[in-house]
Design a protein around this motif. Structure first.
Motif: not given
Lengths: 80, 80
Positions: B37-60
């Protein structure tokens, strides 16, 4: 054994798709992002005697077909 | 914070690129493989206060742009 191959463009190589995604995200209000890079995720099952063997087969597949070594790097992960 | 988004086609969805890779690998002698199976890998840097916040932004970002929920699944990983 399930194997994951992450294929990324090398650091110096212009990532057009990444730039497009970055602009797209910024365009809808995500301004807190940077350095978006888009790569490939190849997942497959390899019949192998063990992790070592599966990994070495995956390595060979990368060199022969999955990866363009001039512009891409890869990372192999085995999952049980 | 560095965030990795793995985007995969859902199980029932025909993966043409995966099939092509599978046939390509078999064509050069790798017969011990299956379910490519071939999928996509998206990597990025997110300025966030913590892991929780970064994860929730990524989710959005996944819901708004990165992922087509009709045919794709995603997995978010935060790295340091």
């Amino acid at each position: 054994m399930k194997v994951q191959v992450l294929v990324r463009l090398k650091a110096g190589v212009l990532d057009v798709q990444g730039k497009a995604v970055e602009h797209g995200l910024q365009g809808i209000g995500f301004n807190e992002i940077a350095n978006v890079r888009v790569g490939k995720l190849v997942e497959l099952e390899i019949s192998a005697g063990g992790e070592e063997e599966a990994r070495s087969k995956a390595e060979e597949m990368c060199q022969k077909l999955l990866v363009n070594p001039i512009i891409e790097n890869y990372e192999i992960r085995t999952i049980s």
